[in-house]
Structure formats: C-alpha cells, structure tokens
Design a protein around this motif. Structure first.
Motif, PDB file in Angstrom:
ATOM      1  N   SER A  18      -3.129   7.506  -2.850  1.00 52.99           N
ATOM      2  CA  SER A  18      -3.536   8.637  -2.010  1.00 52.99           C
ATOM      3  C   SER A  18      -3.452   9.952  -2.783  1.00 52.99           C
ATOM      4  CB  SER A  18      -2.630   8.725  -0.767  1.00 52.99           C
ATOM      5  OG  SER A  18      -1.284   8.927  -1.147  1.00 52.99           O
ATOM      6  N   THR A  76       0.834  -1.200   0.000  1.00 53.09           N
ATOM      7  CA  THR A  76       0.000   0.000   0.000  1.00 53.09           C
ATOM      8  C   THR A  76       0.869   1.251   0.000  1.00 53.09           C
ATOM      9  OG1 THR A  76      -1.839  -1.084   1.149  1.00 53.09           O
ATOM     10  CG2 THR A  76      -1.714   1.307   1.326  1.00 53.09           C
ATOM     11  N   ALA A  91      -3.818   8.881   9.916  1.00 55.84           N
ATOM     12  CA  ALA A  91      -5.099   9.299   9.349  1.00 55.84           C
ATOM     13  C   ALA A  91      -6.155   8.190   9.401  1.00 55.84           C
ATOM     14  CB  ALA A  91      -4.904   9.754   7.902  1.00 55.84           C
ATOM     15  N   GLU A  92      -5.752   6.952   9.210  1.00 62.03           N
ATOM     16  CA  GLU A  92      -6.724   5.875   9.082  1.00 62.03           C
ATOM     17  C   GLU A  92      -6.486   4.695  10.012  1.00 62.03           C
ATOM     18  OE1 GLU A  92      -7.524   4.859   4.890  1.00 62.03           O
ATOM     19  OE2 GLU A  92      -6.064   6.424   4.370  1.00 62.03           O
ATOM     20  N   THR A 133      -0.458   7.581   6.744  1.00 59.12           N
ATOM     21  CA  THR A 133      -1.594   6.680   6.576  1.00 59.12           C
ATOM     22  C   THR A 133      -2.071   6.127   7.915  1.00 59.12           C
ATOM     23  OG1 THR A 133      -0.806   6.045   4.367  1.00 59.12           O
ATOM     24  CG2 THR A 133      -2.389   4.570   5.426  1.00 59.12           C
ATOM     25  N   ARG A 147      -5.671  -0.135   9.894  1.00 57.82           N
ATOM     26  CA  ARG A 147      -6.653  -0.656   8.941  1.00 57.82           C
ATOM     27  C   ARG A 147      -6.474  -0.015   7.565  1.00 57.82           C
ATOM     28  NH1 ARG A 147     -13.242  -0.449   9.932  1.00 57.82           N
ATOM     29  NH2 ARG A 147     -13.836  -1.537   8.014  1.00 57.82           N
ATOM     30  N   GLY A 148      -6.007   1.234   7.554  1.00 60.78           N
ATOM     31  CA  GLY A 148      -5.802   1.923   6.286  1.00 60.78           C
ATOM     32  C   GLY A 148      -4.740   1.268   5.423  1.00 60.78           C
ATOM     33  N   ARG A 205     -11.975   8.312  -4.995  1.00 60.63           N
ATOM     34  CA  ARG A 205     -11.940   7.449  -3.820  1.00 60.63           C
ATOM     35  C   ARG A 205     -13.163   6.528  -3.840  1.00 60.63           C
ATOM     36  NH1 ARG A 205      -7.141   7.543  -1.466  1.00 60.63           N
ATOM     37  NH2 ARG A 205      -7.903   7.387   0.663  1.00 60.63           N
ATOM     38  N   GLN A 214       1.229   4.292  -2.886  1.00 62.13           N
ATOM     39  CA  GLN A 214       1.009   5.681  -2.501  1.00 62.13           C
ATOM     40  C   GLN A 214       2.216   6.546  -2.839  1.00 62.13           C
ATOM     41  OE1 GLN A 214       0.035   5.200   1.649  1.00 62.13           O
ATOM     42  NE2 GLN A 214      -2.158   5.048   1.247  1.00 62.13           N
ATOM     43  N   ARG A 232      -6.385  -1.303   3.159  1.00 60.47           N
ATOM     44  CA  ARG A 232      -7.489  -0.835   2.330  1.00 60.47           C
ATOM     45  C   ARG A 232      -7.435  -1.519   0.970  1.00 60.47           C
ATOM     46  NH1 ARG A 232      -6.198   4.329   0.398  1.00 60.47           N
ATOM     47  NH2 ARG A 232      -6.299   5.142   2.520  1.00 60.47           N
TER      48      ARG A 232
END
Length: 300
Positions: free
Chosen positions: A141, A38, A65-66, A62, A69-70, A147, A42, A73
C-alpha cells in the motif's frame, strides 16, 4: 533386478503422493493465511515514520477502504504458487530424506531431517521468488508503488520492463529465508510429531488435532527464525528499500540501510502478526497434508 525395480516404483509412488498431498495442503493453507499476509506486506513496505500504522490499524484501513475483498487482492498468483510451493517442498523433503537415509523415514535422525528441510528450502526458492515478487507488488500500500489491476497485469508489466530475469529480483533474499526457514519448519513439525508418537507407534497413530499442534509449532518457527530476511526481501521486491539512486541494491545493503534508518525493530516489523497467522495456517497445512497422504497410501 526385481527388488531394485520395486524400490524405484515405490519411491516414484511416494513422490507422487507427496506432490499431490502438498498441492492440496498448499491450497487450504493459502486461503486461511492470505488476509494477514496482505497486512504483513503492507506494514513492511509502508513509509517509516511517526505516521506508520500498526498491523491492526493497517487491517482496519484496508477493510474500510476496500472491504474484505481487499485483503485477498492478488491471491490468484500466490494460491497457485502455494500449491506449487508445497508440492515441491514435500516432494523434495521426501526425496532428500530417501537419499540420505536408507531405512524407514520415520526413524531418520533429527539432524538429517533438519538437513533435508534445508534442501527443500533451496529447491523451493526458485518457485517462490517470482510468485512472491508479484504478490508483494500487488499487496503493498506504499504510495510510491505502482498499482496494478490484477496479478497477470503485474507479471506482464514486470517482464516487459526487465525481462524474465526481473521475475527473480530478490532471489538471494528468498534463499536466505527459505534454507534456514524450512529446516526450522520441518524440524519444528517433526519435533512436535516425535513428542506425540507413542512408544513403538507411528505418525499415523497421531490424532489430526495433534498433527495440527505440530504444524503450528513448525509454522511459527519458520517465520520467527529468518524473519529479517523476509523484511529485506519484501523491500527489495517492492523497491521500497529507501536506498539512494545508483547505490547497489542487495540483501546486505538493504539490511544495513534498514538497521541504520529504522533500527533492529525495522527488521522485525510485522513479525508478530506473521507468527500469529502462521500457527493456524500451518496447523491446517500439515493436517491436510497428512490426511491426504494417509488416504493415498491406504493408511487408516
């Protein structure tokens, strides 16, 4: 007749075992490697410039912000894709090996193993392109990217917009990566196995930790050699290539534009983190594959 029928049955059993072992290996590998994959996407698809983030900075952003779990994604599509990918990779590698070498597969010359690996890369590209298209769209991102709530929404939106054919956007880039990449992948692994096999011994004599070392070697070579094509593929699939409207978008044009605007370093953005995550994930992948194969074939 009886001997021929027995050989067909034996080859069919080998193909079944390779397919099932590849599926198990793909599942385990994807769980290990996905978070850093991921971050790689990005980093590759962010807007270039002085504000571009390093892999570590992107990872921290990441997570802040998330949450963790982000980093997962969009994993359903690539998780299933990894199982399909590795079942195709190992079964097609085994099939190609049996077609070009009639003896024991462990005695196949190294050059033939490289050729069989490139054949498996050609075969698996058809599976990988749509899976990675959805994965890259979910992971990016870049502010300009659309999104999506989940992989299914992304896939349906892609098909609605451009038809089934749109799922194969970037297929040439995938081929440019997979054909040489899998020659290096299987070649690196087989070389690691050869170096550890005792005189007169077999692959089954190697300890699982030794298989992991060989797998780490193969995984690192897979990414280090064709990495520029992976960057180009990601830019094409996420439409972050930066080409002016109306200009033809293909591997050559995106590579030229990347070299012109970002230099050679732009084609290797994210390479370090990719090779770093490839070593442990492919160590797990090849070890799981060989252990399942031994179990299915009755080897100790």
């Amino acid at each position: 007749q009886g001997a021929g029928a027995g050989k067909v049955e034996s080859d069919a059993l080998k193909s079944r075992n390779e397919t099932l072992s590849g599926m198990a290996a793909g599942f385990a590998c994807k769980l290990v490697e996905y978070p850093l994959d991921t971050v790689k996407v990005q980093v590759q698809t962010q807007k270039p410039g002085p504000d571009a983030l390093s892999p570590y900075q992107m990872l921290m952003r990441t997570v802040r912000a998330e949450g963790f779990r982000g980093l997962y994604r969009g994993i359903p599509s690539p998780l299933l894709g990894s199982m399909a990918e590795n079942s195709v990779l190992f079964s097609s590698y085994g099939l190609a090996g049996r077609l070009i070498h009639t003896g024991d597969q462990e005695t196949m010359p190294f050059a033939k193993k490289l050729f069989a690996g490139s054949c498996s890369g050609f075969a698996v590209a058809a599976v990988l392109t749509p899976v990675e298209l959805i994965k890259c769209k979910m992971q990016t991102s870049n502010e300009a990217a659309v999104r999506y709530a989940n992989s299914m929404e992304c896939a349906l939106a892609t098909v609605r917009q451009g038809g089934i054919r749109s799922l194969f956007h970037g297929h040439v880039g995938t081929l440019c990566r997979e054909v040489p990449g899998n020659a290096a992948w299987f070649g690196g692994y087989e070389l690691g196995v050869m170096l550890q096999t005792p005189p007169g011994g077999k692959k089954s004599d190697i300890h699982p930790l030794g298989l992991m070392v060989a797998g780490a070697m193969g995984g690192s070579l897979y990414w280090a050699i064709p990495f520029p094509f992976d960057v180009v593929k990601s830019k094409i699939q996420t439409e972050t290539h930066g080409l002016p409207a109306g200009e033809r978008v293909n591997v050559a044009s995106v590579m030229r534009h990347t070299l012109k605007t970002e230099g050679v370093s732009g084609l290797y953005r994210g390479c370090g983190i990719t090779v770093a995550r490839a070593a442990p994930s492919n160590a797990v992948l090849f070890c799981v594959y060989e252990m399942v194969m031994r179990s299915l074939s009755g080897d100790p």
